[in-house]
Design an enzyme around this catalytic site. Structure first.
Site, PDB file in Angstrom:
ATOM      1  CG  ASP A  99       4.922  -1.908   4.785  1.00 10.57           C
ATOM      2  OD1 ASP A  99       4.741  -0.954   4.008  1.00 10.57           O
ATOM      3  OD2 ASP A  99       5.253  -3.039   4.408  1.00 10.57           O
ATOM      4  CG  ASP A 201       2.275   0.232  -0.102  1.00 10.15           C
ATOM      5  OD1 ASP A 201       2.837  -0.789  -0.522  1.00 10.15           O
ATOM      6  OD2 ASP A 201       1.106   0.550  -0.426  1.00 10.15           O
ATOM      7  CD  GLU A 264       5.830  -1.282  -3.117  1.00  8.50           C
ATOM      8  OE1 GLU A 264       5.621  -2.451  -3.471  1.00  8.50           O
ATOM      9  OE2 GLU A 264       4.940  -0.544  -2.660  1.00  8.50           O
ATOM     10  CG  HIS A 325       4.485  -8.102   0.427  1.00 10.03           C
ATOM     11  ND1 HIS A 325       5.581  -7.275   0.540  1.00 10.03           N
ATOM     12  CD2 HIS A 325       3.436  -7.303   0.150  1.00 10.03           C
ATOM     13  CE1 HIS A 325       5.200  -6.028   0.340  1.00 10.03           C
ATOM     14  NE2 HIS A 325       3.903  -6.014   0.094  1.00 10.03           N
ATOM     15  CG  ASP A 326       3.415  -6.845  -3.496  1.00 13.11           C
ATOM     16  OD1 ASP A 326       2.399  -7.380  -3.009  1.00 13.11           O
ATOM     17  OD2 ASP A 326       3.753  -5.673  -3.257  1.00 13.11           O
TER      18      ASP A 326
END
Length: 528
Positions: A99, A201, A264, A325-326
């Site tokens: 990430d 990200d 993302e 994860h979101d």
């Protein structure tokens, strides 16, 4: 790139490191824990592991507030631990994707400490500082994605700094060439250590409107939505200049061979496609979250897939995601039976699938008692927290489900003694076995890994059917999104073999003319 490149043929598995495996007894997962479980990932049949942030961080947003882009937080281990993880992954022919969080740093990053020291600081322009509005208050109406204003006043210098997320996460100024150079150096630091690519990200946030204009009001806003939806983010994100920034990152990776850049991007489909960039100079794979946002109906999913395939730029490679994860876990959104259909869909559509840890067990919604809430978003805007999808991986029926010797940082599911790897790996009907068999079929049949796609219209509103084909091999996937059985016509004279069912006991059967489909069943058929 040709379709033989690893990130086109492979499956990505996301690990949230706090929740995968704890080896030092502090209740939080670590790098050695990931290394310890690499044999499991190789057994499962994935090809790459994507690791959420492990950089030094005050953990205001659990690692997405980075204090050093070229280090490892002691909570997770050391650089030596990271190097060992990469080496051991590569020894098992697994790729490692890291990430990368370039939109914002931690408020404690030395760059920001220098930037806020004075208006004359050499790094002042590394971040986004603005004078108050003429009548006082924030410079414009931009809001934080985590609730409240996106501007915080620094009393010492009399200016506001911008943060698209927490106040502890000031946004970097990507219009500054020095910022770009420093971030490119950070990419090279990890590439030199053997990293095979990056998931970037909030990549669509990297550039902001140069004039800092107010965002327009969103006419579709309602009180049940997060506050960020009050305005359309047309000036605070998704600016056209961001494509040049992404092209710069791609140029860095190009010097290292077959590395992948994944962006993302939570945007409508037509904007998502723009992030492939002119002549495919953008992200190799702009993350496609459309399956998360589309109603779980056969007709809606079919229309989505067709529109996505039609919208891809020439040479653009598709990808699919069911959770991360979101977002609430897929089993929490559609139920356990349909989660099996979702797994078959994810792992048979054309493109690169990303599998979120624990989804192969069918982990669902894990209730979080108020006293154990950890997510800052939940504290700012109750009802929007992400803790339930970040709970620990469940390995066995022992204490703490084999995740740790201490109480985990978040609770386990109530059925952890039965919903775990050890209990499910040798059970023919388990969700874990279903995933392993699907991943095995992707490796066995090039048609599933890199083949073409076409919809098979059946006129049945609860059924989504499509074919994958390559070099004369044709596989037909038939998915029942409903709770009633159907007899499915096989529209030509061919004989078919059932390669697998989402239910047990049908593999190897020969069918022609028609095939029966049970409620919430999926089939993969091979044309004879």
């Amino acid at each position: 790139m040709p379709e033989t490149v690893w990130w086109k043929r492979g499956t990505v598995y996301q690990v949230y490191p706090r929740s995968f495996q704890d080896t030092n007894g502090d209740g939080v997962g670590d790098l050695r824990g990931i290394t310890q479980r690499l044999d499991y990932l190789a057994w499962l049949g994935v090809d790459a592991v994507w690791i959420s942030p492990v950089y030094p961080s005050p953990m205001a947003d659990f690692g997405y507030d980075v204090a050093d882009y070229c280090g490892i937080d002691p909570l997770f281990g050391t650089l030596d631990d990271f190097d060992e993880l990469v080496a051991e992954a590569h020894r098992r022919r697994l790729k490692v994707i890291l990430d990368f969080v370039p939109n914002h740093s931690s408020i404690r990053h030395p760059w920001f400490t220098d930037s806020r020291a004075s208006r004359a600081s050499p790094r002042r322009d590394w971040y986004i500082w603005r004078d108050p509005a003429p009548g006082g208050g924030p410079p414009n109406n931009w809001l934080s994605n985590f609730g409240g204003p996106a501007w915080t006043l620094d009393p010492a210098t009399g200016q506001y700094y911008y943060h698209a997320f927490l106040a502890e996460q000031p946004d970097l100024n990507w219009r500054n060439p020095a910022v770009r150079a420093a971030m490119h150096d950070a990419l090279r630091f990890w590439l030199d250590r053997g990293v095979d690519g990056f998931r970037v990200d909030v990549i669509w946030h990297l550039m902001k409107d140069e004039g800092f204009r107010d965002n327009p009001e969103n006419p579709d806003f309602s009180a049940d939505l997060p506050e960020i939806n009050r305005f359309a983010q047309v000036y605070s994100a998704d600016r056209p200049e961001v494509l040049d920034v992404i092209a710069g990152m791609r140029a860095v990776l190009r010097d290292y061979g077959e590395r992948v850049l994944i962006g993302e991007i939570y945007l409508p489909m037509e904007r998502l496609m723009a992030y492939y960039g002119p002549d495919l100079t953008g992200a190799d794979m702009p993350f496609n979250f459309q399956l998360i946002q589309t109603p779980w109906r056969a007709d809606a999913v079919c229309e989505l897939v067709e529109n996505y395939e039609a919208g891809l730029p020439e040479g653009g490679w598709p990808n699919w995601v069911l959770g991360n994860h979101d977002q609430p876990r897929i089993a929490a959104r559609v139920g356990e039976l349909q989660a099996r259909i979702a797994a078959m869909l994810l792992l048979t559509l054309r493109g690169t699938p990303t599998l979120y840890y624990g989804d192969e067990l069918g982990l669902g919604h894990v209730p979080i008692p108020p006293e154990r809430v950890r997510d800052p978003w939940e504290r700012n805007e109750p009802g929007h927290g992400r803790d339930p999808e970040r709970t620990p991986m469940q390995w066995d029926a022992g204490p703490q489900a084999g995740f740790s010797t201490a109480e985990p940082w978040l609770p386990l599911s109530e059925d952890a003694t039965t919903r775990n790897v050890d209990a499910m790996r040798d059970t023919a009907t388990s969700m874990l076995t279903l995933h392993r068999r699907l991943l095995g079929l992707r490796r066995e049949h090039a048609a599933l890994a890199v083949g073409g796609y076409r919809t098979v219209p059946l006129g049945l509103p609860e059924i989504f059917a499509y074919e994958r084909f390559e070099d004369g091999t044709v596989l037909r996937i038939v998915l029942n999104f409903g709770d009633a059985g159907h007899t499915i016509p096989l529209t030509d004279a061919s004989a078919w073999t059932i390669l697998m069912s989402s239910h047990a006991g049908r593999s190897g059967a020969r069918v022609s003319g028609a095939v029966d489909l049970a409620p919430a069943e999926g089939l993969i058929l091979l044309r004879a």
